[in-house]
Design a protein around this motif. Structure first.
Motif, PDB file in Angstrom:
ATOM      1  N   LEU A 423       0.825  -1.205   0.000  1.00  0.00           N
ATOM      2  CA  LEU A 423       0.000   0.000   0.000  1.00  0.00           C
ATOM      3  C   LEU A 423       0.865   1.264   0.000  1.00  0.00           C
ATOM      4  CD1 LEU A 423      -2.882  -0.984   2.450  1.00  0.00           C
ATOM      5  CD2 LEU A 423      -2.882  -0.974  -0.059  1.00  0.00           C
ATOM      6  N   GLY A 424       2.055   1.178   0.627  1.00  0.00           N
ATOM      7  CA  GLY A 424       2.966   2.321   0.556  1.00  0.00           C
ATOM      8  C   GLY A 424       3.415   2.589  -0.865  1.00  0.00           C
ATOM      9  N   SER A 425       3.650   1.512  -1.631  1.00  0.00           N
ATOM     10  CA  SER A 425       4.021   1.680  -3.041  1.00  0.00           C
ATOM     11  C   SER A 425       2.865   2.254  -3.847  1.00  0.00           C
ATOM     12  CB  SER A 425       4.446   0.327  -3.622  1.00  0.00           C
ATOM     13  OG  SER A 425       5.578  -0.174  -2.947  1.00  0.00           O
ATOM     14  N   VAL A 426       1.641   1.813  -3.541  1.00  0.00           N
ATOM     15  CA  VAL A 426       0.456   2.372  -4.211  1.00  0.00           C
ATOM     16  C   VAL A 426       0.331   3.856  -3.907  1.00  0.00           C
ATOM     17  CG1 VAL A 426      -2.068   2.311  -4.283  1.00  0.00           C
ATOM     18  CG2 VAL A 426      -0.768   0.177  -4.245  1.00  0.00           C
ATOM     19  N   LEU A 427       0.533   4.223  -2.639  1.00  0.00           N
ATOM     20  CA  LEU A 427       0.458   5.630  -2.238  1.00  0.00           C
ATOM     21  C   LEU A 427       1.473   6.464  -3.003  1.00  0.00           C
ATOM     22  CD1 LEU A 427      -0.905   7.576  -0.136  1.00  0.00           C
ATOM     23  CD2 LEU A 427       1.023   7.072   1.370  1.00  0.00           C
ATOM     24  N   SER A 428       2.711   5.964  -3.116  1.00  0.00           N
ATOM     25  CA  SER A 428       3.763   6.706  -3.823  1.00  0.00           C
ATOM     26  C   SER A 428       3.467   6.800  -5.320  1.00  0.00           C
ATOM     27  CB  SER A 428       5.115   6.020  -3.606  1.00  0.00           C
ATOM     28  OG  SER A 428       5.477   6.029  -2.248  1.00  0.00           O
ATOM     29  N   ARG A 432       2.877  10.348  -7.498  1.00  0.00           N
ATOM     30  CA  ARG A 432       3.625  10.789  -8.679  1.00  0.00           C
ATOM     31  C   ARG A 432       2.703  11.039  -9.871  1.00  0.00           C
ATOM     32  NH1 ARG A 432       6.868   6.294  -6.911  1.00  0.00           N
ATOM     33  NH2 ARG A 432       8.675   7.046  -5.728  1.00  0.00           N
ATOM     34  N   SER A 433       1.688  10.185 -10.024  1.00  0.00           N
ATOM     35  CA  SER A 433       0.798  10.362 -11.169  1.00  0.00           C
ATOM     36  C   SER A 433      -0.117  11.576 -11.001  1.00  0.00           C
ATOM     37  CB  SER A 433      -0.046   9.101 -11.373  1.00  0.00           C
ATOM     38  OG  SER A 433      -0.930   8.902 -10.281  1.00  0.00           O
ATOM     39  N   ASP A 434      -0.443  11.943  -9.751  1.00  0.00           N
ATOM     40  CA  ASP A 434      -1.336  13.075  -9.500  1.00  0.00           C
ATOM     41  C   ASP A 434      -0.612  14.403  -9.386  1.00  0.00           C
ATOM     42  OD1 ASP A 434      -3.493  11.354  -9.468  1.00  0.00           O
ATOM     43  OD2 ASP A 434      -3.506  11.122  -7.295  1.00  0.00           O
ATOM     44  N   LEU A 435       0.731  14.370  -9.275  1.00  0.00           N
ATOM     45  CA  LEU A 435       1.491  15.603  -9.051  1.00  0.00           C
ATOM     46  C   LEU A 435       1.514  16.457 -10.313  1.00  0.00           C
ATOM     47  CD1 LEU A 435       3.264  17.216  -7.067  1.00  0.00           C
ATOM     48  CD2 LEU A 435       5.246  15.954  -7.962  1.00  0.00           C
ATOM     49  N   ARG A 436       1.085  17.701 -10.193  1.00  0.00           N
ATOM     50  CA  ARG A 436       1.090  18.653 -11.304  1.00  0.00           C
ATOM     51  C   ARG A 436       1.976  19.843 -10.924  1.00  0.00           C
ATOM     52  NH1 ARG A 436      -0.613  14.682 -12.882  1.00  0.00           N
ATOM     53  NH2 ARG A 436      -2.628  14.187 -13.857  1.00  0.00           N
ATOM     54  N   ALA A 475       2.317  19.594  -4.236  1.00  0.00           N
ATOM     55  CA  ALA A 475       2.737  18.374  -3.538  1.00  0.00           C
ATOM     56  C   ALA A 475       1.698  17.962  -2.500  1.00  0.00           C
ATOM     57  CB  ALA A 475       4.098  18.598  -2.882  1.00  0.00           C
ATOM     58  N   ARG A 476       1.202  18.922  -1.749  1.00  0.00           N
ATOM     59  CA  ARG A 476       0.209  18.598  -0.717  1.00  0.00           C
ATOM     60  C   ARG A 476      -1.090  18.099  -1.321  1.00  0.00           C
ATOM     61  NH1 ARG A 476       1.424  23.909   3.144  1.00  0.00           N
ATOM     62  NH2 ARG A 476       3.174  22.944   4.307  1.00  0.00           N
ATOM     63  N   GLN A 477      -1.526  18.714  -2.407  1.00  0.00           N
ATOM     64  CA  GLN A 477      -2.763  18.283  -3.040  1.00  0.00           C
ATOM     65  C   GLN A 477      -2.607  16.898  -3.654  1.00  0.00           C
ATOM     66  OE1 GLN A 477      -5.771  20.075  -2.952  1.00  0.00           O
ATOM     67  NE2 GLN A 477      -6.460  18.046  -3.614  1.00  0.00           N
ATOM     68  N   ALA A 478      -1.460  16.647  -4.305  1.00  0.00           N
ATOM     69  CA  ALA A 478      -1.237  15.336  -4.908  1.00  0.00           C
ATOM     70  C   ALA A 478      -1.202  14.249  -3.838  1.00  0.00           C
ATOM     71  CB  ALA A 478       0.081  15.336  -5.689  1.00  0.00           C
ATOM     72  N   PHE A 479      -0.633  14.566  -2.689  1.00  0.00           N
ATOM     73  CA  PHE A 479      -0.566  13.551  -1.632  1.00  0.00           C
ATOM     74  C   PHE A 479      -1.953  13.224  -1.083  1.00  0.00           C
ATOM     75  CE2 PHE A 479      -0.196  12.252   2.799  1.00  0.00           C
ATOM     76  CZ  PHE A 479       0.626  11.141   2.657  1.00  0.00           C
ATOM     77  N   THR A 480      -2.758  14.241  -0.832  1.00  0.00           N
ATOM     78  CA  THR A 480      -4.098  13.966  -0.307  1.00  0.00           C
ATOM     79  C   THR A 480      -4.951  13.242  -1.348  1.00  0.00           C
ATOM     80  OG1 THR A 480      -4.765  16.222  -0.919  1.00  0.00           O
ATOM     81  CG2 THR A 480      -4.112  15.845   1.358  1.00  0.00           C
TER      82      THR A 480
END
Length: 526
Positions: A423-428, A432-436, A475-480
């Protein structure tokens, strides 16, 4: 005369009752220190890195060696306790844990700290199964036993969340070694109290320990755990992951085949024929696997996305474990009403529901909106663990409680490690895919920002003006956003686990009597 005898009997019963709860208190304190020590080191890493200057590889071993040794030795330690006595093994572990904590506190080199952390893992492996075995042996009444095991589990859950709080308080006033040194006086008290109060129990008819099985078990578990942790950190493409996984799997296969040929196996596979035992183990693995995303994700959420200090972040998640500690005794009262299967399923369902709710948080969600789901999650966790722990201990023969407890702890260690890795790999990946990222960054800055949310926030804070703020916000938005997806996966797994618990535990009675008579405690030395 009759009146005097009656008074003596009542006094003896009261004394015995008080002793049982004293045993629970001693075992609870020992377990609590293990929980705190598991989570506190992460908050001391910046300080010890500045003073000891470890290399990147040494720092990884400082953090990971405790879990490697602990997970690899649990099964062996549980069997040793059944043979030499669970009290004796616990006291040896407590003494070793205190000594290793003192060495860790005053370590003057990375190599010394790594060795001391390995000793802590060895001592922890002897303490974990011994505490559960002694609680089970002291509480022979099924209903009292369920309550006691629930309280023990609640204390362990609360202690894990106390790590950040204790670490934050100590590091605000003392040097990094204080997070280890605080263990010494507490373990000294446990050692003295345990020697005076704890009963000694062991398997009175143990055969020889199969010394061929010991290295097969230890090295096999070590290889599997190393592969899981390395894959979570460096990715599955790392060659050492596949080498360690292959060797570990091969050694464990040989180990399991050998156990089927032994009269006194190190791992009694016959325990898994009991549906209560195997169903409870499976529920624990699912719970630890899915719950790991919360521990990982919300540590980053509170500290990196919200920018809170470790102490504030620790206090923010503390209501969950406190709710678990309060819920633990209630689980025993709930079992007669709805049964074990429904109680475990209810706990998993509550965890799934609250996990999905926590995943809906944004970078600006008010804390009071998160508080109810944090509490519900802690309560659901303990509804599950209190019942499964009691089921596992009550399903095993009294002569094998150390081994049964070790199997339970090992399964939970593996479930948590797998959860962090997968799940940590899924989160990472979703981060990366959501980061703009905005235009204007160098290739080096873009690479650092895409590495993790910590890297993205750090990169943005190093840039001046509006560009830096855009990077931090991205970064914060992509993480959430990635947290939303990952927690939804974790919540779905918990709901599936609830359904599985209803099936696998459906025939387990509410009151589980011991499968054999409890042996008379072996008298402790005067």
């Amino acid at each position: 005369m009759t009146k005097t005898n009656t008074n003596d009997m009542n006094g003896g019963a009261a004394e015995q009752n008080g002793r049982r709860w004293a045993v629970l208190a001693i075992c609870g304190v020992a377990s609590a220190l293990l929980g705190i020590d598991t989570s506190v080191l992460n908050y001391a890493v910046p300080s010890l890195s500045a003073q000891l200057a470890p290399s990147a590889t040494q720092l990884l071993w400082i953090v990971d060696v405790y879990g490697f040794v602990l997970g690899g030795l649990l099964i062996v330690a549980g069997n040793v306790g059944d043979r030499i006595g669970r009290k004796k093994l616990l006291l040896l572990g407590v003494a070793g844990f205190g000594a290793a904590s003192a060495i860790s506190a005053y370590a003057n080199s990375p190599a010394t700290l790594i060795a001391a952390r390995a000793l802590l893992g060895l001592a922890g492996a002897t303490i974990m199964p011994s505490t559960l075995s002694l609680v089970r042996a002291s509480f022979t009444d099924p209903r009292e036993r369920t309550t006691a095991v629930g309280i023990s589990g609640g204390v362990a859950a609360a202690s894990f969340a106390l790590g950040p709080v204790v670490g934050g308080l100590l590091l605000d006033h003392f040097w990094w070694g204080s997070v280890f040194l605080v263990n010494v006086p507490v373990m000294a008290v446990v050692l003295v109290a345990g020697a005076l109060i704890l009963p000694e129990t062991r398997n009175p008819e143990t055969g020889r320990l199969d010394w061929v099985s010991v290295p097969l078990s230890v090295l096999g578990m070590f290889g599997v755990i190393y592969a899981i942790k390395t894959a979570a950190r460096d990715g599955v493409a790392e060659p050492s992951v596949w080498i360690a996984a292959g060797l570990g799997a091969a050694l464990l296969t040989v180990f399991l085949v050998r156990q089927t040929t032994l009269a006194e196996p190190l791992l009694d596979l016959r325990l898994f024929r009991n549906p209560a035992f195997s169903g409870a183990i499976s529920a624990n693995v699912v719970t630890m696997f899915a719950a790991s995303v919360l521990s990982l994700g919300f540590s980053l959420y509170f500290q990196v996305v919200r920018g809170w200090s470790p102490l504030t972040a620790g206090l923010a998640v503390l209501p969950g474990p406190l709710a678990a500690a309060v819920t633990a005794p209630a689980a025993g009262a709930l079992i007669p009403l709805i049964g074990r299967a429904r109680t475990v399923a209810a706990g998993l369902f509550l965890m799934g529901l609250s996990t999905a709710g926590l995943g809906l948080s944004t970078p600006h969600t008010a804390y009071w909106q998160l508080l109810p789901v944090v509490i519900v999650n802690g309560a659901g966790l303990m509804l599950t663990f209190a019942v499964t722990a009691d089921t596992i201990l009550a399903s095993a023969p009294s002569t094998r409680t150390g081994a049964a407890a070790a199997i339970s702890e090992t399964a939970m260690e593996l479930g948590g490690a797998l959860g962090v890795a997968i799940l940590g790999s899924v989160l990472s990946a979703y981060y990366r895919s959501d980061l703009r990222l905005p235009a204007g960054l160098t290739a080096r800055q873009t690479g650092a920002a895409r590495e993790s949310v910590s890297g993205g926030v750090d990169t943005g804070q190093q840039l001046a003006g509006g560009l830096g703020r855009q990077v931090v916000d991205a970064a914060r938005q992509a993480f959430t956003d990635s947290l939303h997806t990952t927690t939804l996966i974790g919540a779905s797994l918990m709901v599936l686990g609830a359904v599985a618990a209803l099936i696998t535990l459906r025939d387990v009675p509410a009151v589980l009597n011991d499968p054999d008579s409890e042996p008379e405690p072996v008298p402790a030395a005067a």
